[in-house]
Motif scaffolding. Structure first.
Motif, mmCIF file in Angstrom:
data_model
loop_
_atom_site.group_PDB
_atom_site.id
_atom_site.type_symbol
_atom_site.label_atom_id
_atom_site.label_comp_id
_atom_site.label_asym_id
_atom_site.label_seq_id
_atom_site.Cartn_x
_atom_site.Cartn_y
_atom_site.Cartn_z
ATOM 1 N N GLN A 243 6.474 -30.361 16.945
ATOM 2 C CA GLN A 243 7.087 -30.330 15.616
ATOM 3 C C GLN A 243 8.347 -29.472 15.571
ATOM 4 O O GLN A 243 9.319 -29.822 14.922
ATOM 5 C CB GLN A 243 6.069 -29.802 14.597
ATOM 6 N N GLU A 244 8.327 -28.346 16.289
ATOM 7 C CA GLU A 244 9.437 -27.394 16.212
ATOM 8 C C GLU A 244 10.410 -27.494 17.380
ATOM 9 O O GLU A 244 11.392 -26.773 17.436
ATOM 10 C CB GLU A 244 8.890 -25.962 16.119
ATOM 11 N N GLY A 245 10.118 -28.374 18.342
ATOM 12 C CA GLY A 245 10.999 -28.506 19.493
ATOM 13 C C GLY A 245 10.928 -27.314 20.437
ATOM 14 O O GLY A 245 11.890 -26.966 21.110
ATOM 15 N N ALA A 246 9.761 -26.689 20.487
ATOM 16 C CA ALA A 246 9.563 -25.514 21.336
ATOM 17 C C ALA A 246 9.339 -25.940 22.791
ATOM 18 O O ALA A 246 8.904 -27.058 23.069
ATOM 19 C CB ALA A 246 8.367 -24.694 20.847
ATOM 20 N N THR A 247 9.635 -25.037 23.688
ATOM 21 C CA THR A 247 9.437 -25.276 25.122
ATOM 22 C C THR A 247 8.161 -24.580 25.589
ATOM 23 O O THR A 247 7.568 -23.786 24.861
ATOM 24 C CB THR A 247 10.623 -24.707 25.923
ATOM 25 N N ASP A 248 7.791 -24.857 26.826
ATOM 26 C CA ASP A 248 6.652 -24.146 27.418
ATOM 27 C C ASP A 248 6.924 -22.643 27.433
ATOM 28 O O ASP A 248 6.009 -21.843 27.227
ATOM 29 C CB ASP A 248 6.381 -24.640 28.843
ATOM 30 N N ASP A 249 8.175 -22.257 27.678
ATOM 31 C CA ASP A 249 8.530 -20.834 27.669
ATOM 32 C C ASP A 249 8.328 -20.223 26.292
ATOM 33 O O ASP A 249 7.907 -19.064 26.169
ATOM 34 C CB ASP A 249 9.978 -20.626 28.128
ATOM 35 N N ASP A 250 8.626 -20.979 25.234
ATOM 36 C CA ASP A 250 8.410 -20.486 23.869
ATOM 37 C C ASP A 250 6.922 -20.264 23.603
ATOM 38 O O ASP A 250 6.533 -19.270 22.984
ATOM 39 C CB ASP A 250 8.981 -21.466 22.837
ATOM 40 N N LEU B 5 6.285 -20.029 15.653
ATOM 41 C CA LEU B 5 5.271 -19.071 15.215
ATOM 42 C C LEU B 5 4.860 -19.349 13.773
ATOM 43 O O LEU B 5 3.685 -19.288 13.430
ATOM 44 C CB LEU B 5 5.784 -17.632 15.364
ATOM 45 N N SER B 6 5.824 -19.705 12.936
ATOM 46 C CA SER B 6 5.510 -20.035 11.545
ATOM 47 C C SER B 6 4.554 -21.221 11.473
ATOM 48 O O SER B 6 3.572 -21.194 10.725
ATOM 49 C CB SER B 6 6.798 -20.354 10.776
ATOM 50 N N CYS B 7 4.834 -22.250 12.234
ATOM 51 C CA CYS B 7 3.968 -23.422 12.259
ATOM 52 C C CYS B 7 2.556 -23.023 12.673
ATOM 53 O O CYS B 7 1.572 -23.439 12.055
ATOM 54 C CB CYS B 7 4.547 -24.455 13.232
ATOM 55 N N PHE B 8 2.464 -22.193 13.680
ATOM 56 C CA PHE B 8 1.160 -21.748 14.178
ATOM 57 C C PHE B 8 0.425 -20.941 13.107
ATOM 58 O O PHE B 8 -0.760 -21.136 12.868
ATOM 59 C CB PHE B 8 1.367 -20.930 15.453
#
Length: 148
Positions: A45-52, A71-74
């Protein structure tokens, strides 16, 4: 099972509520694996990577907008936030699942939740950092060091 507030930060935003000792290492690794799986929806949803994802699991302060929004989504997924403000009830339900009948930990969680109940921000992504900071400060104030 000892659980760190990092598990809350991981299962809600994972910060350290009580330090895990070496005998809990395997449980901590299992929790991290579980969180990786739970993070998939927010990652997409947020376009985060594995590193994120790993940065969140390691309880690093979000630096990029993507990390903050991830983090907000989580946090929203686990009802610690509604995207506009800290949700004390959601936070306490999560703590209840983690700490069960441990009255001391639940009392600490309640005190921290009370202190953070006024945390609000129209920017849901910045709100995630504000909540994380408030919880960490509340724990440190009670002598609970953040485990990195």
């Amino acid at each position: 099972m000892k659980v760190t507030l990092r598990a809350i930060v991981l299962i809600a935003f994972v910060a350290a509520c009580c330090k895990a000792d070496d005998s809990d290492q395997e449980k901590k690794e299992q929790a991290k694996e579980m969180v990786r799986g739970m993070a998939e929806e927010c990652k997409k949803q947020e376009g985060a990577t594995d590193d994120d994802v790993e940065a969140m699991i390691e309880d690093k302060t979000p630096e990029t907008q993507v990390q903050k929004c991830f983090l907000s989504c989580f946090q929203q997924q686990f009802q610690v936030s509604d995207g506009k403000k800290f949700n004390k009830d959601g936070f306490m339900q999560l703590c209840g699942m983690m700490f069960g009948d441990d009255e001391e930990k639940m009392n600490t969680a309640e005190e921290v939740a009370d202190e953070c109940s006024s945390v609000e921000n129209a920017d849901r992504c910045q709100l995630s950092v504000d909540i994380k900071d408030c919880v960490e400060k509340g724990l440190e104030k009670r002598g609970i060091k953040m485990e990195k």
